[in-house]
Design an enzyme around this catalytic site. Sequence first.
Site, PDB file in Angstrom:
ATOM      1  N   TYR A  21      47.829  50.910  78.875  1.00 26.12           N
ATOM      2  CA  TYR A  21      47.314  49.542  78.793  1.00 26.12           C
ATOM      3  C   TYR A  21      48.010  48.701  79.857  1.00 26.12           C
ATOM      4  CZ  TYR A  21      45.625  45.252  76.606  1.00 26.12           C
ATOM      5  OH  TYR A  21      44.994  44.065  76.341  1.00 26.12           O
ATOM      6  N   TYR A  68      38.472  44.434  81.941  1.00 24.25           N
ATOM      7  CA  TYR A  68      39.413  44.180  80.857  1.00 24.25           C
ATOM      8  C   TYR A  68      38.663  44.139  79.535  1.00 24.25           C
ATOM      9  CZ  TYR A  68      42.767  41.857  77.817  1.00 24.25           C
ATOM     10  OH  TYR A  68      43.591  41.541  76.770  1.00 24.25           O
TER      11      TYR A  68
END
Lengths: 392, 149
Positions: free
Chosen positions: A296, A346
Site C-alpha cells: 500500500y 488510488y
Amino acid sequence: MSEFRRDAACVVGIGHSAYGTRGSLAPLGLGRIALDAVLDACADAGLDAPDIDGFAGYCDDPTWPADLAVALGTKEFRYSGLVWGGRGSGVPGAVANAYAAVATGLADYVVVVRSLIQQARLGQSVAAGVQPGQAIPLAASYTAPFGMALPAAIYALKARRHMALYGTTTDQFAEVTINARRNAVNNPDARFREEITVEEHHASRLVCDPLRLLDCCMESDGAAALIVTTPERARDLRHPPVSIRAVATTGEYKWATASFNTIDEDYVSTGHRRAARDLYHRAGLGPDDVDVALFYDGFTPSVIMSLEDWGFCDIGEGGPFVADGGIRREGRLPVNTHGGNLAEVYLQGITHLLEGVRQLRGTAINQIADASVALYASGVGASPGGGVLLSR
Amino acid sequence: MSDAVNRPAGMPDPVVAPINEGMWRAAAAGRLDVQRCASCGAHRYPPTDGCYRCGSVRWDWSTLPGTGTVYSYIWVPDRTRTGTPEAPAVYNVAVVTLEGTEGDPARILSNVIDAWSPDDLHVGDRVALAPVGFGDGDDLALPCFRMLS
C-alpha cells in the site's frame, strides 16, 4: 493461536470500472461503478453475476451490498461483511471475511468490492474524511485542532522519526515514486505514466515536510472487485485459480487510529509486524518465498517501512533497500509492478490485489518470470490492517 | 514575532465532552492534566474509557509537570500567511512524550507555538506547556507547547 486452514479459498475473477480523476465519475455514481467492477470480475471468472451470493467491503464503504444485490439480480443473498475504518487498511480484513465465508459454507461466491468517488477531498480534510467547516468527531479532538489535517501528515510524522533514527533520506522516498512511475509507463490503466527524476521529486510542492507532492498518491475515482470461492468450485470456472494461501489481520498493541500513542518499537512502522508474523506462520512461507510485493503506497514512506515490517530487511534498512534498486522489477523484490497508488490509481489497496492475481496468472504488464507467491500488505490506517499471501 | 503564536489557522475546536473537558479546563488554568487510572495509576492519552493496563473504568485527572520531549514533528505550509523562500510560512505539528507519567510512555500531539522554521525543531528537543485558549470564554484551552532552551 489456533491452527489456520490455509488455501481454503481462492480468487477466480478480477475486474474494475473505468478509472478517472477526482470527482470525474460522480455522474455515474458509486453504485454504477461498483456494479461495473463486479460484472467485469464475473466475466473474467466465467461466472453468472446472479450467482454472487456474498459481499465483503472495507473502508466504511457507502455502497450497500443490498443495493448491489438487486442490481446484480442476486438469487440468494447469503452473506455481507464490512471492515470498519478508513485509509484503506481494511483490504486484508475484507479478504478474510470472504475467505471465512466461503471456507465455512456461509456463501459460495463472495465478491470483495471497493468503489470510490472523491467528492469529499480526502487530501484536504481536517480530520478523517471531514471537510473544512464540518463538525469533527470526538475522536478527532486530539488531532484536528492542532492542524493534524492531511492524510500525508500521519506518514510525515513517521517519516521524520525514521529519518532521525536511521538516517533515511528524501532521495530514498523519491526512489519509491520513481519505481512506481517506471512500472506505470506501459500500463494503459495508469494515470501517471511519465517517469520522474529525484530532482523533479525534490522540486515538487511541499505538502507536509518532509513529504512533497510526489511522495503522495493521487486523488482518483473508480471501483474494483475480486471474486473469492473455494478451490472445488473454482474448477468449473474460466481461469486456474489463484490461491489465498493465508491472510492475517492482526493489529498492533494500542494502535487503534491514534497511532501516535503506540508503544515505542511500533511507532516507526506501518503497524503490521504482528500481522507479518501471523501471516508467514499461517502460510508456512517467509519473506524469501515472496516473488512480488504489493505494498500500500498512499505515501512513499509506507513502502520503506513495509520492507522492514514484512521482513525483507532489518528495521531501519528500508531506505538503503530502495536506494540500490531493490524494489525495481530487476531488483531483489519487485514492488508495485503496476504502478500502485502513486501512479496507477488510488482505490485504497484493492487494485494491488488485482495485480497480485495478474502476476500469478502470468498476465501482468510487467510480468515477473515464474512468479508464484505474491504478498499484499496494508499501509498505515485504522487497525486492523494486515496482509494477504497469494500463491499458485 | 515574540508575542505571536505559531498555530494553524482555520482548524476546528475540539469537541468538549465529559471524557475530555477536564483537560481543556486544566490547560486554561495553566496545568497539563491527563487521565490516570484510579486502580493502578497508569497514565493514558488520548482519553479512553478503560485502562489499557488493568482494565479498570475508574479514572481521575492527574496533573503532570507539563514538560516533555519532541518525539517527531512535521512542518505544514500555512496558506493563510505569506512567507518568503528563505522563511516559508509553515506551522508545526509535534508529537511530545510527556514527562512524569506512570506506565507506557504517554505522547500528546500538539503544536510548539514558538517554533517558526524547520531549523527550530529537532527530535529530542525539550518543550513545556504553553496553553492556547479556544471557545468564547477564557476557561478552555488547548495544551500547546513552547521550546525549553
